[in-house]
Scaffold this motif. Structure first.
Motif, PDB file in Angstrom:
ATOM      1  N   ARG A  55       6.199  56.489  90.558  1.00 46.68           N
ATOM      2  CA  ARG A  55       7.518  56.521  89.907  1.00 46.68           C
ATOM      3  C   ARG A  55       7.501  57.427  88.689  1.00 46.68           C
ATOM      4  NH1 ARG A  55       8.054  50.785  90.458  1.00 46.68           N
ATOM      5  NH2 ARG A  55       9.649  50.179  91.958  1.00 46.68           N
ATOM      6  N   THR A  58       7.356  61.080  89.466  1.00 46.05           N
ATOM      7  CA  THR A  58       8.632  61.638  89.912  1.00 46.05           C
ATOM      8  C   THR A  58       9.566  61.873  88.725  1.00 46.05           C
ATOM      9  OG1 THR A  58       8.345  60.324  91.922  1.00 46.05           O
ATOM     10  CG2 THR A  58      10.499  61.329  91.587  1.00 46.05           C
ATOM     11  N   GLN A  59       9.381  61.074  87.676  1.00 44.38           N
ATOM     12  CA  GLN A  59      10.218  61.240  86.487  1.00 44.38           C
ATOM     13  C   GLN A  59       9.662  62.269  85.519  1.00 44.38           C
ATOM     14  OE1 GLN A  59      10.675  57.301  84.914  1.00 44.38           O
ATOM     15  NE2 GLN A  59      11.784  56.592  86.703  1.00 44.38           N
ATOM     16  N   ILE A  83      13.157  71.420  77.417  1.00 42.72           N
ATOM     17  CA  ILE A  83      13.737  70.071  77.469  1.00 42.72           C
ATOM     18  C   ILE A  83      14.932  69.986  76.518  1.00 42.72           C
ATOM     19  CG2 ILE A  83      13.333  67.642  76.902  1.00 42.72           C
ATOM     20  CD1 ILE A  83      10.365  68.146  77.759  1.00 42.72           C
ATOM     21  N   ALA A  86      17.936  71.710  77.954  1.00 44.97           N
ATOM     22  CA  ALA A  86      18.579  70.913  79.014  1.00 44.97           C
ATOM     23  C   ALA A  86      19.307  69.710  78.415  1.00 44.97           C
ATOM     24  CB  ALA A  86      17.545  70.469  80.034  1.00 44.97           C
ATOM     25  N   ASN A  90      23.344  68.829  78.673  1.00 49.27           N
ATOM     26  CA  ASN A  90      23.840  67.626  79.350  1.00 49.27           C
ATOM     27  C   ASN A  90      24.374  66.573  78.379  1.00 49.27           C
ATOM     28  OD1 ASN A  90      23.230  67.648  82.449  1.00 49.27           O
ATOM     29  ND2 ASN A  90      21.498  68.689  81.479  1.00 49.27           N
ATOM     30  N   PRO A 154      27.941  58.483  85.822  1.00 47.91           N
ATOM     31  CA  PRO A 154      26.588  57.907  85.819  1.00 47.91           C
ATOM     32  C   PRO A 154      25.500  58.910  86.174  1.00 47.91           C
ATOM     33  CG  PRO A 154      28.067  56.679  87.290  1.00 47.91           C
ATOM     34  CD  PRO A 154      28.791  57.909  86.872  1.00 47.91           C
ATOM     35  N   VAL A 155      25.856  59.900  86.971  1.00 50.85           N
ATOM     36  CA  VAL A 155      24.869  60.924  87.343  1.00 50.85           C
ATOM     37  C   VAL A 155      24.438  61.688  86.098  1.00 50.85           C
ATOM     38  CG1 VAL A 155      24.460  62.987  88.728  1.00 50.85           C
ATOM     39  CG2 VAL A 155      25.858  61.132  89.651  1.00 50.85           C
ATOM     40  N   LEU A 156      25.411  62.058  85.296  1.00 50.69           N
ATOM     41  CA  LEU A 156      25.132  62.770  84.051  1.00 50.69           C
ATOM     42  C   LEU A 156      24.337  61.886  83.091  1.00 50.69           C
ATOM     43  CD1 LEU A 156      25.824  65.568  83.048  1.00 50.69           C
ATOM     44  CD2 LEU A 156      27.966  64.685  82.113  1.00 50.69           C
ATOM     45  N   ILE A 159      20.688  61.734  84.039  1.00 50.96           N
ATOM     46  CA  ILE A 159      19.985  62.945  83.608  1.00 50.96           C
ATOM     47  C   ILE A 159      19.658  62.849  82.121  1.00 50.96           C
ATOM     48  CG2 ILE A 159      20.237  65.433  83.236  1.00 50.96           C
ATOM     49  CD1 ILE A 159      21.953  65.505  85.794  1.00 50.96           C
ATOM     50  N   ARG A 162      16.721  60.457  81.432  1.00 50.19           N
ATOM     51  CA  ARG A 162      15.409  61.021  81.760  1.00 50.19           C
ATOM     52  C   ARG A 162      14.975  62.079  80.756  1.00 50.19           C
ATOM     53  NH1 ARG A 162      14.513  60.545  88.015  1.00 50.19           N
ATOM     54  NH2 ARG A 162      15.895  58.795  88.387  1.00 50.19           N
ATOM     55  N   LEU A 163      15.921  62.910  80.365  1.00 49.23           N
ATOM     56  CA  LEU A 163      15.590  63.947  79.388  1.00 49.23           C
ATOM     57  C   LEU A 163      15.225  63.318  78.045  1.00 49.23           C
ATOM     58  CD1 LEU A 163      18.292  66.635  80.235  1.00 49.23           C
ATOM     59  CD2 LEU A 163      15.831  66.778  80.653  1.00 49.23           C
TER      60      LEU A 163
END
Lengths: 221, 221
Positions: A55, A58-59, A83, A86, A90, A154-156, A159, A162-163
DNA sequence: TATATTTACAAAATCGATTCTTATATATAT
DNA sequence: ATATATATAAGAATCGATTTTGTAAATATA
């Protein structure tokens, strides 16, 4: 560990613990994460640790070399800049959307968290050097997350989350800060702009805020 | 499966296969992915399938309910809009950076892939209905990826890659397209703008391009 | 009949052991 | 002295079996 409580799984718990350990600076960047050792340490089987590491890999917090195993992510100034770039992109957009959609409850939460943050000391004196307090770190994160919480995408938001983890990694591993800036004033100005629904100004302050964070970490002038 | 070739691992192979199966529309959205069944199908142990599913779950193509197992991601118009919004934001920025940094080799690759794409038929007649050809899908992806390939920020590129997978998911699962638009003209215009180093125009065309894709999928007018 | 409890079962989660890989050290050959 | 081959050990990857969990059917209780 070794025993499951409620409806959660061992894998979940180990993943959380491992993530927060890595983000708190428990391991050196690039150092190997031996599955069998970790399994012994957490008192669980290798399968559980493997799932957690998969996990985290992947992150992006952990690196995985096939047939060679896992290691803590490495750190470089170049990557931090990437980073930050990005995140800037976002989180700024999420901030705009949040300001556009936030209701009264959201406003109240922002105020509450800003107050909490402003009353929590950021550093502690330990062994002659300044160390970031974990509690402050946690509240700081909550504050920034609350600012964008009203963003309806929620998609944003995922992101952004995670960032955030990736930049959080640098907060603990980088060379010790030379200067201690006053983040309080910045947080105050950001909160004011957000509550005043001034997107442009809020984004402006926010971008400068995270840019400065990166600069201080690697001591750019 | 069952045998490893070269330096890759079973987990990697199964992950790839499972991902492309999901993206190709092999499974219904929301349908359960039973670990033991998949393991039998791929002729590997449950651990391998579990690892693959864990990876895909972290990437958002698979859902995981603790103690309940895995299932294929569900589809909704609202989510597609959120994905498109995030893609629009990130891929536009990556496109700008790519146009700003791309060298001659990159230009050549863009031209090559555009040519390849333009010469590949998009649909095939199968059982009365139009189906997207996998080969076209693959080249289409390569084309869009090449456009942003010169972007010097790997973090941004990684976000773009993941968001692409998520939109790709919708390309196969959504209700059959009513209208068949001519994507060729759009790809041509996009390529021209990119090669002319006209960022603003390229981004404008790109945003309209993916917006239209979403609209057609859910038949919005 | 409706609700609560027990039982049975399928599938998930976890475990400990086995098989493969890779890197290092040692030996042999050029 | 350098290169190639072989042996070995540590750790990754994989496996098959065991334990735990959640669901639904069956039984009991009010």
């Amino acid at each position: 560990m070794a025993k499951r409580n409620g409806s959660s799984t061992l894998s979940e718990n180990v993943t959380k613990k491992l993530r927060s350990d890595i983000l708190a600076g428990q391991y050196e960047p690039g150092s190997p994460l031996t599955v069998s050792e970790l399994a012994k340490g957490f008192d669980v089987s290798v399968a559980v640790v493997r799932e957690a590491l998969t996990r985290l890999a992947t992150q992006g917090l952990v690196l995985q070399n096939p047939n060679y195993g896992f290691s803590v992510k490495t750190a470089s100034e170049e990557e931090l800049n990437n980073i930050i770039q990005a995140r800037s992109l976002n989180e700024s957009e999420a901030l705009r959307l949040s300001i556009a959609h936030g209701d009264l409850t959201w406003e109240s939460n922002v105020i509450a968290l800003h107050h909490k943050l402003s009353q929590t000391p950021e550093f502690k004196e330990s062994n002659q050097k300044l160390a970031v307090r974990e509690e402050w770190s946690c509240i700081h994160r909550q504050f920034h997350y609350e600012l964008i919480a009203a963003c309806p995408n929620p998609v944003l938001l995922d992101i952004c989350r995670r960032l955030w983890d990736l930049s959080e990694f640098y907060r603990h591993y980088s060379p010790p800060q030379q200067q201690v800036r006053d983040g309080r004033a910045e947080h105050k100005a950001l909160t004011d702009a957000v509550l005043g629904r001034d997107s442009d100004r809020a984004v402006e302050i926010f971008k400068a805020h995270i840019r400065l964070t990166a600069d201080i970490l690697f001591d750019n002038r």
